[in-house]
Design an enzyme around this catalytic site. Structure first.
Site, PDB file in Angstrom:
ATOM      1  N   GLY A 233      56.328  26.534  20.673  1.00 27.92           N
ATOM      2  CA  GLY A 233      56.208  27.864  20.077  1.00 27.92           C
ATOM      3  C   GLY A 233      54.798  28.230  19.654  1.00 27.92           C
ATOM      4  N   ASN A 234      54.011  27.224  19.227  1.00 28.90           N
ATOM      5  CA  ASN A 234      52.659  27.535  18.750  1.00 28.90           C
ATOM      6  C   ASN A 234      51.724  27.989  19.876  1.00 28.90           C
ATOM      7  OD1 ASN A 234      52.952  24.760  19.537  1.00 28.90           O
ATOM      8  ND2 ASN A 234      50.842  24.475  18.910  1.00 28.90           N
TER       9      ASN A 234
ATOM     10  N   LYS B 148      73.112  26.786  16.619  1.00 27.73           N
ATOM     11  CA  LYS B 148      71.844  27.513  16.750  1.00 27.73           C
ATOM     12  C   LYS B 148      71.987  28.954  16.238  1.00 27.73           C
ATOM     13  CE  LYS B 148      67.804  26.844  18.819  1.00 27.73           C
ATOM     14  NZ  LYS B 148      66.941  25.719  18.539  1.00 27.73           N
TER      15      LYS B 148
ATOM     16  N   LYS C  20      64.608  23.652  24.931  1.00 25.53           N
ATOM     17  CA  LYS C  20      63.557  23.643  25.961  1.00 25.53           C
ATOM     18  C   LYS C  20      63.020  22.233  26.246  1.00 25.53           C
ATOM     19  CE  LYS C  20      59.152  23.308  23.957  1.00 25.53           C
ATOM     20  NZ  LYS C  20      59.554  22.878  22.658  1.00 25.53           N
TER      21      LYS C  20
ATOM     22  N   LYS D 229      62.479  16.281  21.066  1.00 29.15           N
ATOM     23  CA  LYS D 229      61.352  15.884  21.926  1.00 29.15           C
ATOM     24  C   LYS D 229      61.426  14.395  22.256  1.00 29.15           C
ATOM     25  CE  LYS D 229      58.398  19.253  19.698  1.00 29.15           C
ATOM     26  NZ  LYS D 229      58.961  20.368  20.463  1.00 29.15           N
TER      27      LYS D 229
HETATM   28  P1  ADP Z   1      57.764  23.276  19.250  1.00 28.13           P
HETATM   29  O1  ADP Z   1      57.680  24.738  19.023  1.00 28.13           O
HETATM   30  O2  ADP Z   1      56.558  22.727  19.951  1.00 28.13           O
HETATM   31  O3  ADP Z   1      59.060  22.823  19.848  1.00 28.13           O
HETATM   32  P2  ADP Z   1      58.670  22.169  16.705  1.00 28.13           P
HETATM   33  O4  ADP Z   1      58.253  22.826  15.434  1.00 28.13           O
HETATM   34  O5  ADP Z   1      60.062  22.341  17.170  1.00 28.13           O
HETATM   35  O6  ADP Z   1      57.618  22.615  17.802  1.00 28.13           O
HETATM   36  O7  ADP Z   1      58.396  20.593  16.609  1.00 28.13           O
HETATM   37  C1  ADP Z   1      57.118  20.070  16.263  1.00 28.13           C
HETATM   38  C2  ADP Z   1      57.038  19.767  14.777  1.00 28.13           C
HETATM   39  O8  ADP Z   1      57.855  18.639  14.448  1.00 28.13           O
HETATM   40  C3  ADP Z   1      55.685  19.341  14.264  1.00 28.13           C
HETATM   41  O9  ADP Z   1      54.830  20.430  14.047  1.00 28.13           O
HETATM   42  C4  ADP Z   1      56.040  18.608  12.958  1.00 28.13           C
HETATM   43  O10 ADP Z   1      55.930  19.487  11.850  1.00 28.13           O
HETATM   44  C5  ADP Z   1      57.519  18.242  13.116  1.00 28.13           C
HETATM   45  N1  ADP Z   1      57.842  16.829  12.963  1.00 28.13           N
HETATM   46  C6  ADP Z   1      59.027  16.392  12.462  1.00 28.13           C
HETATM   47  N2  ADP Z   1      59.087  15.060  12.442  1.00 28.13           N
HETATM   48  C7  ADP Z   1      57.914  14.614  12.955  1.00 28.13           C
HETATM   49  C8  ADP Z   1      57.377  13.297  13.184  1.00 28.13           C
HETATM   50  N3  ADP Z   1      58.066  12.207  12.914  1.00 28.13           N
HETATM   51  N4  ADP Z   1      56.134  13.207  13.740  1.00 28.13           N
HETATM   52  C9  ADP Z   1      55.429  14.319  14.028  1.00 28.13           C
HETATM   53  N5  ADP Z   1      55.876  15.582  13.814  1.00 28.13           N
HETATM   54  C10 ADP Z   1      57.111  15.743  13.289  1.00 28.13           C
HETATM   55 MG    MG Z   2      61.035  23.019  18.955  1.00 26.20          MG
END
Ligand code: ADP
Ligand code: MG
Length: 310
Positions: A9-10, A125, A209, A271
């Site tokens: 998303g970023n 969701k 995704k 992820k």
């Molecule tokens: P995207 O939009 O890329 O899917 P998300 O916000 O869904 O991003 O997931 C990424 C986020 O997960 C990171 O920015 C962080 O804040 C969070 N996060 C949660 N647990 C962890 C972890 N164990 N290590 C790193 N990041 C983590």
């Molecule tokens: Mg995400």
């Protein structure tokens, strides 16, 4: 190498104006990989974008009854087109600027799910507008939608997040990639559809995704799945004093950390699960989780967290 890049998303922001600026930033690290000779295909999220489209239709319907009901699968398709337009526009410009003569296009992608996926029994969701309890009950009765209270802000519709099984357009994606073209696919996890004979029928659901990207990488026989997000590495004890950033993660260790609750369910956990699934799908396949700007360094082994089956 054959690489599937999953953009978080970023990389896209929250409005068309923001997105048009951000995709220029996102194009650079992707074109770095293309310039280094890798074959890349790009997948991306669509949370804020599909939310915007869905909300626009819901709100306008309440002031103008001529506006038709637009199902969620159609909103997803629109978001793929709109995000794809910005991404292909930015990638084209960045490639031409560097003298790379490659074409880029978006393929509106349908992702096949199981109609009997367990996820449909417990939708999680939240999508669309906020409603009062009475409004929510009325819509529930009329349309059979499910609603939940969303963190004190009101009632919101919830849809299921089923697992991807197959990608309807996989052979054209594969041909385009093999011919040296750059492709954007499975946006927002793809349009969720189920098979009914020769028909594919759209569902009100959201495919994660990260899982759709992993499935795409598996089906394309890719070498690498790169999940680009807001953090440079995966951590254990994330956000705590004893936080520890990981450069490698094998499957057994990943399972141990999952069990200990190190990865947040709505963000990092999918992820890790998606990375694991890809790494386990065939010997030698690797997944990398890192930030957008570190993609090239990550693939050279200088940063990020690599998940592989050792
Ligand atoms: P995207 O939009 O890329 O899917 P998300 O916000 O869904 O991003 O997931 C990424 C986020 O997960 C990171 O920015 C962080 O804040 C969070 N996060 C949660 N647990 C962890 C972890 N164990 N290590 C790193 N990041 C983590
Ligand atoms: Mg995400």
């Amino acid at each position: 190498m054959k690489i599937v890049i999953a953009l978080g998303g970023n990389a896209l922001g929250n409005s068309p104006k923001e997105q048009l600026e951000l995709v220029k930033e996102s194009a650079r690290p992707i074109v770095d990989l293309i310039e280094e000779g890798h074959d890349v295909i790009i997948a991306h999220g669509n949370g804020p974008q599909v939310g915007m489209i869905n909300l626009a239709f819901e709100e306008s319907k309440s002031v103008n009854s001529k506006i038709p009901e637009v199902p969620f699968a159609e909103c997803n398709a629109m978001s793929q087109g709109y995000i794809g337009y910005h991404l292909q526009n930015a990638l084209r410009e960045e490639m031409l600027t560097r003298g790379l003569e490659k074409s880029v296009a978006t393929v509106v992608t349908q992702v096949i799910v199981d109609k009997n996926d367990q996820a449909f029994e417990n939708p999680t969701k939240p999508i669309g507008s906020f409603y009062s309890l009475e409004e929510a009950r009325a819509i529930e009765a009329a349309k059979g939608y499910r609603f939940v209270e969303d963190s004190g802000r009101g009632y919101r519709r919830v849809v299921a997040s089923p697992k991807p099984i197959d990608i309807a357009e996989i052979s054209i994606l594969s041909s385009l990639m093999d011919s040296g073209h750059i492709v954007i696919a499975v946006g927002g996890g793809g349009i969720p559809v189920y098979r009914d004979g020769f028909r594919l029928i759209g569902l009100d659901a959201v495919i994660d995704k990260d899982f759709a990207s992993s499935k795409l990488a598996e089906k394309l026989d890719a070498d690498y799945l790169i999940i680009l997000t807001a953090v440079e590495r995966v951590a254990i004890n994330f956000g705590q004093e004893n936080e520890e950033w990981l450069s490698e993660l094998d499957i057994a260790t990943a399972n141990k950390y999952i069990g200990e609750g190190h990865f947040a369910p709505g963000s990092m956990l999918p992820k890790i699960e998606a990375a694991k699934e890809f790494a386990l799908s065939k010997k030698g396949r690797k997944a990398l989780i890192t930030s957008l700007s570190k993609a090239s360094e990550g693939i050279r082994g200088e940063t990020g967290t690599v998940i592989e089956d050792k």
